[in-house]
Design a protein around this motif. Sequence first.
Motif, PDB file in Angstrom:
ATOM      1  N   ALA A 167      -5.699 -26.415 -15.995  1.00 17.44           N
ATOM      2  CA  ALA A 167      -5.453 -26.323 -14.559  1.00 17.44           C
ATOM      3  C   ALA A 167      -4.021 -25.977 -14.197  1.00 17.44           C
ATOM      4  CB  ALA A 167      -5.847 -27.643 -13.896  1.00 17.44           C
ATOM      5  N   SER A 168      -3.094 -26.189 -15.114  1.00 17.27           N
ATOM      6  CA  SER A 168      -1.704 -25.862 -14.814  1.00 17.27           C
ATOM      7  C   SER A 168      -1.046 -25.288 -16.056  1.00 17.27           C
ATOM      8  CB  SER A 168      -0.944 -27.103 -14.351  1.00 17.27           C
ATOM      9  OG  SER A 168      -0.601 -27.929 -15.467  1.00 17.27           O
ATOM     10  N   LEU A 169       0.175 -24.811 -15.910  1.00 18.28           N
ATOM     11  CA  LEU A 169       0.884 -24.190 -17.032  1.00 18.28           C
ATOM     12  C   LEU A 169       1.405 -25.211 -18.038  1.00 18.28           C
ATOM     13  CD1 LEU A 169       2.856 -21.398 -15.155  1.00 18.28           C
ATOM     14  CD2 LEU A 169       0.985 -21.083 -16.778  1.00 18.28           C
ATOM     15  N   THR A 170       1.187 -26.489 -17.777  1.00 22.21           N
ATOM     16  CA  THR A 170       1.656 -27.507 -18.716  1.00 22.21           C
ATOM     17  C   THR A 170       0.577 -28.489 -19.137  1.00 22.21           C
ATOM     18  OG1 THR A 170       2.371 -28.936 -16.900  1.00 22.21           O
ATOM     19  CG2 THR A 170       4.030 -27.426 -17.814  1.00 22.21           C
ATOM     20  N   LEU A 171      -0.653 -28.267 -18.711  1.00 21.74           N
ATOM     21  CA  LEU A 171      -1.700 -29.239 -19.021  1.00 21.74           C
ATOM     22  C   LEU A 171      -3.032 -28.566 -19.323  1.00 21.74           C
ATOM     23  CD1 LEU A 171      -2.867 -32.152 -19.124  1.00 21.74           C
ATOM     24  CD2 LEU A 171      -3.231 -31.963 -16.648  1.00 21.74           C
ATOM     25  N   SER A 172      -3.601 -28.932 -20.449  1.00 22.56           N
ATOM     26  CA  SER A 172      -4.966 -28.559 -20.789  1.00 22.56           C
ATOM     27  C   SER A 172      -5.700 -29.821 -21.195  1.00 22.56           C
ATOM     28  CB  SER A 172      -4.996 -27.550 -21.954  1.00 22.56           C
ATOM     29  OG  SER A 172      -6.325 -27.286 -22.360  1.00 22.56           O
ATOM     30  N   THR A 173      -6.969 -29.919 -20.822  1.00 24.11           N
ATOM     31  CA  THR A 173      -7.752 -31.089 -21.204  1.00 24.11           C
ATOM     32  C   THR A 173      -9.006 -30.657 -21.957  1.00 24.11           C
ATOM     33  OG1 THR A 173      -8.965 -31.102 -19.105  1.00 24.11           O
ATOM     34  CG2 THR A 173      -6.960 -32.440 -19.236  1.00 24.11           C
ATOM     35  N   LEU A 174      -9.365 -31.491 -22.928  1.00 21.84           N
ATOM     36  CA  LEU A 174     -10.595 -31.306 -23.697  1.00 21.84           C
ATOM     37  C   LEU A 174     -11.465 -32.526 -23.457  1.00 21.84           C
ATOM     38  CD1 LEU A 174     -12.341 -30.005 -26.014  1.00 21.84           C
ATOM     39  CD2 LEU A 174     -10.989 -31.391 -27.602  1.00 21.84           C
ATOM     40  N   THR A 175     -12.674 -32.327 -22.952  1.00 21.80           N
ATOM     41  CA  THR A 175     -13.603 -33.423 -22.739  1.00 21.80           C
ATOM     42  C   THR A 175     -14.766 -33.276 -23.711  1.00 21.80           C
ATOM     43  OG1 THR A 175     -13.036 -33.575 -20.391  1.00 21.80           O
ATOM     44  CG2 THR A 175     -15.088 -34.619 -21.092  1.00 21.80           C
ATOM     45  N   VAL A 176     -14.926 -34.285 -24.543  1.00 18.99           N
ATOM     46  CA  VAL A 176     -16.062 -34.325 -25.463  1.00 18.99           C
ATOM     47  C   VAL A 176     -17.175 -35.048 -24.721  1.00 18.99           C
ATOM     48  CG1 VAL A 176     -16.892 -35.028 -27.732  1.00 18.99           C
ATOM     49  CG2 VAL A 176     -14.464 -34.454 -27.410  1.00 18.99           C
ATOM     50  N   THR A 177     -18.215 -34.331 -24.370  1.00 20.25           N
ATOM     51  CA  THR A 177     -19.294 -34.913 -23.575  1.00 20.25           C
ATOM     52  C   THR A 177     -20.389 -35.480 -24.472  1.00 20.25           C
ATOM     53  OG1 THR A 177     -20.481 -32.819 -23.425  1.00 20.25           O
ATOM     54  CG2 THR A 177     -18.849 -33.275 -21.722  1.00 20.25           C
ATOM     55  N   SER A 178     -20.973 -36.581 -24.000  1.00 22.30           N
ATOM     56  CA  SER A 178     -22.056 -37.241 -24.748  1.00 22.30           C
ATOM     57  C   SER A 178     -21.717 -37.294 -26.236  1.00 22.30           C
ATOM     58  CB  SER A 178     -23.371 -36.492 -24.515  1.00 22.30           C
ATOM     59  OG  SER A 178     -24.458 -37.190 -25.100  1.00 22.30           O
ATOM     60  N   ALA A 179     -20.626 -37.968 -26.519  1.00 27.28           N
ATOM     61  CA  ALA A 179     -20.116 -38.002 -27.893  1.00 27.28           C
ATOM     62  C   ALA A 179     -21.083 -38.699 -28.844  1.00 27.28           C
ATOM     63  CB  ALA A 179     -18.763 -38.695 -27.916  1.00 27.28           C
ATOM     64  N   HIS A 180     -21.139 -38.197 -30.065  1.00 27.93           N
ATOM     65  CA  HIS A 180     -21.952 -38.790 -31.126  1.00 27.93           C
ATOM     66  C   HIS A 180     -21.072 -39.011 -32.348  1.00 27.93           C
ATOM     67  CE1 HIS A 180     -25.801 -38.545 -29.067  1.00 27.93           C
ATOM     68  NE2 HIS A 180     -25.419 -37.365 -28.609  1.00 27.93           N
ATOM     69  N   PRO A 181     -21.515 -39.841 -33.266  1.00 27.82           N
ATOM     70  CA  PRO A 181     -20.677 -40.134 -34.442  1.00 27.82           C
ATOM     71  C   PRO A 181     -20.183 -38.890 -35.176  1.00 27.82           C
ATOM     72  CG  PRO A 181     -22.468 -41.705 -34.337  1.00 27.82           C
ATOM     73  CD  PRO A 181     -22.721 -40.699 -33.230  1.00 27.82           C
ATOM     74  N   GLU A 182     -20.963 -37.842 -35.182  1.00 31.17           N
ATOM     75  CA  GLU A 182     -20.539 -36.623 -35.895  1.00 31.17           C
ATOM     76  C   GLU A 182     -19.383 -35.912 -35.185  1.00 31.17           C
ATOM     77  OE1 GLU A 182     -23.629 -37.259 -34.866  1.00 31.17           O
ATOM     78  OE2 GLU A 182     -24.537 -35.506 -33.857  1.00 31.17           O
ATOM     79  N   ASP A 183     -19.076 -36.324 -33.946  1.00 32.02           N
ATOM     80  CA  ASP A 183     -17.927 -35.765 -33.224  1.00 32.02           C
ATOM     81  C   ASP A 183     -16.630 -36.469 -33.609  1.00 32.02           C
ATOM     82  OD1 ASP A 183     -20.031 -35.570 -30.304  1.00 32.02           O
ATOM     83  OD2 ASP A 183     -19.583 -33.988 -31.775  1.00 32.02           O
ATOM     84  N   SER A 184     -16.740 -37.551 -34.358  1.00 27.54           N
ATOM     85  CA  SER A 184     -15.544 -38.261 -34.812  1.00 27.54           C
ATOM     86  C   SER A 184     -14.691 -37.322 -35.650  1.00 27.54           C
ATOM     87  CB  SER A 184     -15.937 -39.482 -35.649  1.00 27.54           C
ATOM     88  OG  SER A 184     -16.697 -40.397 -34.887  1.00 27.54           O
ATOM     89  N   SER A 185     -13.433 -37.221 -35.277  1.00 31.27           N
ATOM     90  CA  SER A 185     -12.554 -36.276 -35.968  1.00 31.27           C
ATOM     91  C   SER A 185     -11.143 -36.428 -35.419  1.00 31.27           C
ATOM     92  CB  SER A 185     -13.055 -34.840 -35.739  1.00 31.27           C
ATOM     93  OG  SER A 185     -12.367 -33.917 -36.558  1.00 31.27           O
TER      94      SER A 185
END
Lengths: 117, 113
Positions: free
Chosen positions: A72-90
């Motif tokens: 949304a801005s030149l200094t911020l990016s966000t990553l949202t992991v939706t409906s996380a499951h154990p295999e998303d652990s990393s």
Amino acid sequence: GAVVSQHPSWVICKSGTSVKIECRSLDFQATTMFWYRQFPKQSLMLMATSNEGSKATYEQGVEKDKFLINHASLTLSTLTVTSAHPEDSSFYICSADLLAGGTDTQYFGPGTRLTVL
Amino acid sequence: GQQLNQSPQSMFIQEGEDVSMNCTSSSIFNTWLWYKQDPGEGPVLLIALYKAGELTSNGRLTAQFGITRKDSFLNISASIPSDVGIYFCAGQGIYNQGGKLIFGQGTELSVKP
């Protein structure tokens, strides 16, 4: 100079919940940021390229509806992991692209350890 | 696709010894970068190389961008225990879009005091 922060540094969540990770360039502006995933003893795997003001570009095999990216801005990016499951652990790492003097160089954040129970 | 071959995969050396690692590719790269990653941390930029043939030093570290644009090496002189970690080379190809990096497999360095 060229400092990139990530928040949180670690997070534990229950399966089915969503988790948001923030990536900030603290002392420079970054039109482009990148999100990586890293498994133990392996190299970094690029997940997506985050472009300020436009849609992210995802690498082949990365589900865009699973990993939502907002720049949304030149200094911020966000990553949202939706409906996380154990295999998303990393270990999730972001980088920000610094353009200066005709060159561009990626500087990395400290990473976020995600554990999904 | 573009790939980087980094070697060696691991090194076990005595404190004070010199270290050398390298990356090669079948493709030409515009930029070579060397990063170091400590356990549980993000990669930290050590040296950036932008011109073919460029030789750059950063303290005890020296890196060169191969004249063919297909390879690079990193040397560490007089190693110390805090040099322990994983070293990655990364290349930005001429035909890469949007500044994406291609990473080598990493070289894990262990230093025995």
